[in-house]
Design an enzyme around this catalytic site. Sequence first.
Site, PDB file in Angstrom:
ATOM      1  N   GLU A   3      96.493  75.410  80.203  1.00  0.00           N
ATOM      2  CA  GLU A   3      95.601  74.256  80.385  1.00  0.00           C
ATOM      3  C   GLU A   3      94.582  74.105  79.253  1.00  0.00           C
ATOM      4  O   GLU A   3      93.394  73.900  79.497  1.00  0.00           O
ATOM      5  CB  GLU A   3      94.886  74.350  81.738  1.00  0.00           C
ATOM      6  N   GLU A  62     102.421  74.951  87.797  1.00  0.00           N
ATOM      7  CA  GLU A  62     101.367  75.024  88.815  1.00  0.00           C
ATOM      8  C   GLU A  62     101.490  73.782  89.686  1.00  0.00           C
ATOM      9  O   GLU A  62     101.345  72.660  89.185  1.00  0.00           O
ATOM     10  CB  GLU A  62      99.961  75.084  88.194  1.00  0.00           C
TER      11      GLU A  62
END
Length: 501
Positions: free
Chosen positions: A173, A292
Site C-alpha cells: 500500500e 487484501e
Amino acid sequence: MIDATLSLDPAFVVGPVRRRTFGSFVEHLGRCVYTGIHDPEHPDADEDGFRPDVMELTRQMGVSTVRYPGGNFVSGYRWEDGVGPRDQRPVRLDLAWHSSDPNLVGVDEFMRWCEKTGVEPMMAINLGTRGVQEALDLLEYCNVPGGTHFSDLRRKNGREEPYRIKMWCLGNEMDGPWQIGHKTAHEYGRLAAETARAMRMIDPTVELVVCGSSSAEMDTFGAWEHTVLTETYEFVDLISAHAYYWDKDDDLGSFLASATNMDHFIESVAATADAVRAAGKHTKRINISFDEWNVWYMDRAESVPPKGDDWPVAPVLLEDHYTVADAVVVGNLLISLLRHTDRVHSASLAQLVNVIAPIMTEPGGRAYKQTTYYPFEQAAKFAAGDVLQVGIDAPTYETKKYGDVSTIDAVATRDPETGAVTVFAVNRHQDEAAQLRIDLRTLGDLDLVEATQLTHDDLTWRTTADDDARVVPVPNDTVKIVDGVLTAELPRVSWNVLRLG
C-alpha cells in the site's frame, strides 16, 4: 417470492479455478500472530509454540496461501530481527499499529508454520524504510541453497534446505499517506522496478506482486496503477488490489451489494493494466493479486490503535465479530473473485486469526469459527475445474451507493473430467425469498449431490466461543430436479451452495 433464472453452458468458460484464490493473510497486528497462530502458553502448543487447533481450522478452511508479515507492519520491518536465537532478538516499536513486537515469530518460524499447516507462503518485503539491498538479503536467506553469507546464516539457524519461496510482494500500500515510507507513484515504481530486476538476478523463478491502489476510493486510483506499471511492467507478474466493506451509515442494501464495487474495481485495474500493455507494446499480460479483502468495520473502537507511551505487545485490535449479513457479503465477494478468475490469479482474505478474521482464539483457551468461516470453507472445498459464465435474470433493487443491483448473484464451476457442477449463489433481498430456476440440460445428466444454505432470521446474530454452531450451512430441502430443470428456494439474505454430479 421473487423469481430468478440462471443460465449455464459448459462451452462458456471464464478460466480455471485457481487454488491461490483461497489465500489468507497473517500480519504482525493485534493478536493475529501472538495468541493467534503462536501461543506457547497454550496447553496444546507444539514444540514451536504454535496452536494445533488453529492449524487444523486453517486446513479445514482450505487456505492455500498465506501472505506475511504485512500489511502496514512490513513497511517498518527489519527481517533480521526475527531470526537466530529467540533470547537474543530485539523488541521493536511497530509504528504502523503503535505496538511492540518481541520478534518471537520471524521468517523461520513462519515457514515452519506454513509447512505444518500445508499452505504456500507469500512473503512481503519492506520497501517503506528499506530498499533493494535488504530485499536481496532476505531472498538470499530464503532461496539460495548455501555458500553465501545469508544462506549460511539460515543453515546456522537450523534450516539446511532453502525455502524456495515463489510469491513475493514488493511492499504494501505504498500509495497510502498512512504508510511508513509513503511514496509517489513514480518514486515507488522506480524502486519496485529496481528491486524486482535485482531479485530476478538471484532467482529468476520468483513471482512478483507490485503495489496497486490500497482502495478504489483513493484519489490516485487508476493513475497510480498506470504509472507504477509503466515503470515495472516487464519485471513483475501481478498487481495488487485491496478492498474492505462494511455496513456504513446503516445502509444494509448497499452493503449486501458490495460485490458490485469489487467487480468494478477488478475490471478497472485489468483495463488499466491492459492499457499499459498496449502502450508499451508488451506481450505478456499482468494479472491481479487481490491480496487484501474482507468485511472490516473501520469505524469501531477496536480498530483504533493505542496512543502515547502505550506500546503493548499483541493488543486487541480489529477484532470484528461477524454477523450473518457479514457472512453473506463475504460469500458474495468470493463469487466476484471467482467470476474474474481470468484476471484474478491470487487473493488473500485479510486476515486469518483474531484480526478481522474467520478464526478467533482465547489466549491459552478455545478457538472457534466466525460466521464468515463457512462461505470461504465451502468455496475452497467445492469450487473445482472451470469457472463458467453465468447469465442472471432476476429483479433488481435500488441502493444508495451502487444504484440498481440484482437481487441474486451467482457463479458456477464445472469439473470437465467428471462433469460435476457447483453453483454458489446469494440472495441479497432483505425481505423476500427467491424461487431459483436453472436449466441443466446443456450440462448433461445431473443429479443433486447436496444443497445447503446459510441464513438466520436475525441478520445481526454473531458467534461466540460458547455458541459457534447455531448458524452454519444446513440442508436446503426445497431443491428439486425435474426433466433437467432445477428449482430451489433461496431464503432472504442467504449464502447458498448447490452441488450437482
